[in-house]
Design a protein around this motif. Structure first.
Motif, PDB file in Angstrom:
ATOM      1  N   SER A  50       0.907 -14.256   2.051  1.00  0.00           N
ATOM      2  CA  SER A  50       0.248 -13.047   1.557  1.00  0.00           C
ATOM      3  C   SER A  50       0.663 -11.826   2.371  1.00  0.00           C
ATOM      4  O   SER A  50       0.862 -10.743   1.825  1.00  0.00           O
ATOM      5  CB  SER A  50      -1.265 -13.206   1.619  1.00  0.00           C
ATOM      6  OG  SER A  50      -1.667 -14.298   0.816  1.00  0.00           O
ATOM      7  N   SER A  51       0.807 -11.995   3.668  1.00  0.00           N
ATOM      8  CA  SER A  51       1.203 -10.877   4.525  1.00  0.00           C
ATOM      9  C   SER A  51       2.600 -10.385   4.187  1.00  0.00           C
ATOM     10  O   SER A  51       2.856  -9.176   4.143  1.00  0.00           O
ATOM     11  CB  SER A  51       1.148 -11.297   5.994  1.00  0.00           C
ATOM     12  OG  SER A  51      -0.154 -11.671   6.350  1.00  0.00           O
ATOM     13  N   VAL A  52       3.511 -11.306   3.952  1.00  0.00           N
ATOM     14  CA  VAL A  52       4.875 -10.929   3.592  1.00  0.00           C
ATOM     15  C   VAL A  52       4.871 -10.221   2.239  1.00  0.00           C
ATOM     16  O   VAL A  52       5.549  -9.209   2.053  1.00  0.00           O
ATOM     17  CB  VAL A  52       5.803 -12.158   3.579  1.00  0.00           C
ATOM     18  CG1 VAL A  52       7.153 -11.839   2.971  1.00  0.00           C
ATOM     19  CG2 VAL A  52       5.965 -12.702   4.987  1.00  0.00           C
ATOM     20  N   LEU A  53       4.102 -10.729   1.304  1.00  0.00           N
ATOM     21  CA  LEU A  53       4.000 -10.096  -0.011  1.00  0.00           C
ATOM     22  C   LEU A  53       3.498  -8.659   0.120  1.00  0.00           C
ATOM     23  O   LEU A  53       4.072  -7.736  -0.462  1.00  0.00           O
ATOM     24  CB  LEU A  53       3.054 -10.910  -0.903  1.00  0.00           C
ATOM     25  CG  LEU A  53       2.779 -10.354  -2.283  1.00  0.00           C
ATOM     26  CD1 LEU A  53       4.050 -10.357  -3.114  1.00  0.00           C
ATOM     27  CD2 LEU A  53       1.696 -11.168  -2.956  1.00  0.00           C
ATOM     28  N   ILE A  54       2.483  -8.454   0.911  1.00  0.00           N
ATOM     29  CA  ILE A  54       1.936  -7.112   1.092  1.00  0.00           C
ATOM     30  C   ILE A  54       2.945  -6.212   1.800  1.00  0.00           C
ATOM     31  O   ILE A  54       3.127  -5.046   1.429  1.00  0.00           O
ATOM     32  CB  ILE A  54       0.607  -7.182   1.871  1.00  0.00           C
ATOM     33  CG1 ILE A  54      -0.464  -7.822   0.989  1.00  0.00           C
ATOM     34  CG2 ILE A  54       0.155  -5.811   2.334  1.00  0.00           C
ATOM     35  CD1 ILE A  54      -1.736  -8.185   1.705  1.00  0.00           C
ATOM     36  N   ALA A  55       3.640  -6.752   2.799  1.00  0.00           N
ATOM     37  CA  ALA A  55       4.619  -5.951   3.540  1.00  0.00           C
ATOM     38  C   ALA A  55       5.772  -5.499   2.657  1.00  0.00           C
ATOM     39  O   ALA A  55       6.369  -4.460   2.896  1.00  0.00           O
ATOM     40  CB  ALA A  55       5.152  -6.758   4.719  1.00  0.00           C
ATOM     41  N   ILE A  56       6.080  -6.246   1.635  1.00  0.00           N
ATOM     42  CA  ILE A  56       7.172  -5.873   0.731  1.00  0.00           C
ATOM     43  C   ILE A  56       6.694  -4.886  -0.330  1.00  0.00           C
ATOM     44  O   ILE A  56       7.367  -3.915  -0.642  1.00  0.00           O
ATOM     45  CB  ILE A  56       7.768  -7.131   0.062  1.00  0.00           C
ATOM     46  CG1 ILE A  56       8.503  -7.961   1.115  1.00  0.00           C
ATOM     47  CG2 ILE A  56       8.714  -6.756  -1.071  1.00  0.00           C
ATOM     48  CD1 ILE A  56       8.916  -9.324   0.614  1.00  0.00           C
ATOM     49  N   ILE A  57       5.523  -5.106  -0.868  1.00  0.00           N
ATOM     50  CA  ILE A  57       5.056  -4.335  -2.015  1.00  0.00           C
ATOM     51  C   ILE A  57       4.476  -2.965  -1.632  1.00  0.00           C
ATOM     52  O   ILE A  57       4.736  -1.966  -2.295  1.00  0.00           O
ATOM     53  CB  ILE A  57       4.008  -5.142  -2.817  1.00  0.00           C
ATOM     54  CG1 ILE A  57       4.628  -6.410  -3.376  1.00  0.00           C
ATOM     55  CG2 ILE A  57       3.396  -4.319  -3.920  1.00  0.00           C
ATOM     56  CD1 ILE A  57       5.670  -6.178  -4.438  1.00  0.00           C
ATOM     57  N   VAL A  58       3.691  -2.885  -0.585  1.00  0.00           N
ATOM     58  CA  VAL A  58       2.977  -1.645  -0.264  1.00  0.00           C
ATOM     59  C   VAL A  58       3.910  -0.458   0.004  1.00  0.00           C
ATOM     60  O   VAL A  58       3.642   0.639  -0.505  1.00  0.00           O
ATOM     61  CB  VAL A  58       1.984  -1.874   0.894  1.00  0.00           C
ATOM     62  CG1 VAL A  58       1.433  -0.566   1.417  1.00  0.00           C
ATOM     63  CG2 VAL A  58       0.847  -2.770   0.418  1.00  0.00           C
ATOM     64  N   PRO A  59       5.001  -0.597   0.770  1.00  0.00           N
ATOM     65  CA  PRO A  59       5.872   0.572   0.951  1.00  0.00           C
ATOM     66  C   PRO A  59       6.440   1.102  -0.366  1.00  0.00           C
ATOM     67  O   PRO A  59       6.668   2.300  -0.507  1.00  0.00           O
ATOM     68  CB  PRO A  59       6.991   0.054   1.852  1.00  0.00           C
ATOM     69  CG  PRO A  59       6.383  -1.081   2.585  1.00  0.00           C
ATOM     70  CD  PRO A  59       5.424  -1.705   1.630  1.00  0.00           C
ATOM     71  N   MET A  60       6.638   0.214  -1.330  1.00  0.00           N
ATOM     72  CA  MET A  60       7.139   0.663  -2.630  1.00  0.00           C
ATOM     73  C   MET A  60       6.106   1.497  -3.369  1.00  0.00           C
ATOM     74  O   MET A  60       6.463   2.332  -4.201  1.00  0.00           O
ATOM     75  CB  MET A  60       7.557  -0.532  -3.483  1.00  0.00           C
ATOM     76  CG  MET A  60       8.781  -1.227  -2.950  1.00  0.00           C
ATOM     77  SD  MET A  60       9.479  -2.546  -3.963  1.00  0.00           S
ATOM     78  CE  MET A  60       8.194  -3.097  -4.994  1.00  0.00           C
ATOM     79  N   ALA A  61       4.833   1.314  -3.070  1.00  0.00           N
ATOM     80  CA  ALA A  61       3.793   2.080  -3.756  1.00  0.00           C
ATOM     81  C   ALA A  61       3.865   3.554  -3.385  1.00  0.00           C
ATOM     82  O   ALA A  61       3.535   4.420  -4.190  1.00  0.00           O
ATOM     83  CB  ALA A  61       2.420   1.525  -3.404  1.00  0.00           C
ATOM     84  N   PHE A  62       4.320   3.844  -2.163  1.00  0.00           N
ATOM     85  CA  PHE A  62       4.369   5.231  -1.712  1.00  0.00           C
ATOM     86  C   PHE A  62       5.656   5.935  -2.100  1.00  0.00           C
ATOM     87  O   PHE A  62       5.678   7.143  -2.229  1.00  0.00           O
ATOM     88  CB  PHE A  62       4.158   5.300  -0.196  1.00  0.00           C
ATOM     89  CG  PHE A  62       2.781   4.883   0.209  1.00  0.00           C
ATOM     90  CD1 PHE A  62       1.703   5.721   0.017  1.00  0.00           C
ATOM     91  CD2 PHE A  62       2.565   3.635   0.764  1.00  0.00           C
ATOM     92  CE1 PHE A  62       0.423   5.334   0.376  1.00  0.00           C
ATOM     93  CE2 PHE A  62       1.290   3.244   1.130  1.00  0.00           C
ATOM     94  CZ  PHE A  62       0.216   4.086   0.932  1.00  0.00           C
ATOM     95  N   GLY A  63       6.726   5.197  -2.278  1.00  0.00           N
ATOM     96  CA  GLY A  63       7.994   5.839  -2.600  1.00  0.00           C
ATOM     97  C   GLY A  63       8.669   5.264  -3.827  1.00  0.00           C
ATOM     98  O   GLY A  63       9.810   5.597  -4.111  1.00  0.00           O
ATOM     99  N   GLY A  64       7.964   4.434  -4.566  1.00  0.00           N
ATOM    100  CA  GLY A  64       8.581   3.759  -5.695  1.00  0.00           C
ATOM    101  C   GLY A  64       8.401   4.478  -7.015  1.00  0.00           C
ATOM    102  O   GLY A  64       7.662   5.451  -7.134  1.00  0.00           O
ATOM    103  N   ASP A  65       9.083   3.952  -8.008  1.00  0.00           N
ATOM    104  CA  ASP A  65       9.003   4.503  -9.359  1.00  0.00           C
ATOM    105  C   ASP A  65       7.872   3.818 -10.126  1.00  0.00           C
ATOM    106  O   ASP A  65       7.048   3.112  -9.558  1.00  0.00           O
ATOM    107  CB  ASP A  65      10.346   4.328 -10.069  1.00  0.00           C
ATOM    108  CG  ASP A  65      10.775   2.868 -10.159  1.00  0.00           C
ATOM    109  OD1 ASP A  65      10.098   2.009  -9.555  1.00  0.00           O
ATOM    110  OD2 ASP A  65      11.780   2.595 -10.828  1.00  0.00           O
ATOM    111  N   ALA A  66       7.831   4.027 -11.433  1.00  0.00           N
ATOM    112  CA  ALA A  66       6.779   3.439 -12.270  1.00  0.00           C
ATOM    113  C   ALA A  66       6.842   1.917 -12.255  1.00  0.00           C
ATOM    114  O   ALA A  66       5.806   1.244 -12.285  1.00  0.00           O
ATOM    115  CB  ALA A  66       6.897   3.954 -13.701  1.00  0.00           C
TER     116      ALA A  66
END
Length: 103
Positions: A50-66
């Protein structure tokens, strides 16, 4: 430091990356063969996914596309509902692919 972009240089880089990947994978298994799996260590291992999943996904929320935002949202909801990381990851990947294909 320069990196050769010739065919030979690229193949050498791929070989080095392969060896490092194999060393870390086999090294982890070798080291863990000497560790007694207690309930505390088992909990740590289960939580790491779960920690690895969060570490990958959360940064994309701030700089990612739709697509990235769709992946984050769907992954979060799926994880809350099913409480299993693998289906949540699959649903997030599918959501990102669908949004990027459609828009």
């Amino acid at each position: 430091m320069t990196i050769e972009t010739t065919t030979t240089g690229v193949l050498v880089l791929i070989l080095i990356m392969t060896l490092v990947t194999l060393a870390t994978r086999f090294g982890g298994v070798l080291i863990m063969s000497f560790v007694r799996i207690s309930p505390r260590i088992e909990s740590f291992i289960n939580t790491m996914a779960s920690s690895v999943l969060i570490a990958i996904i959360v940064p994309m929320a701030f700089g990612g596309d739709a697509g990235a935002l769709a992946a984050l949202s769907v992954t979060a909801v799926t994880m809350l509902v099913l409480q299993k990381p693998l289906p949540a990851i699959a649903a997030g990947v599918f959501a990102a692919a669908a949004v990027r294909y459609l828009f």
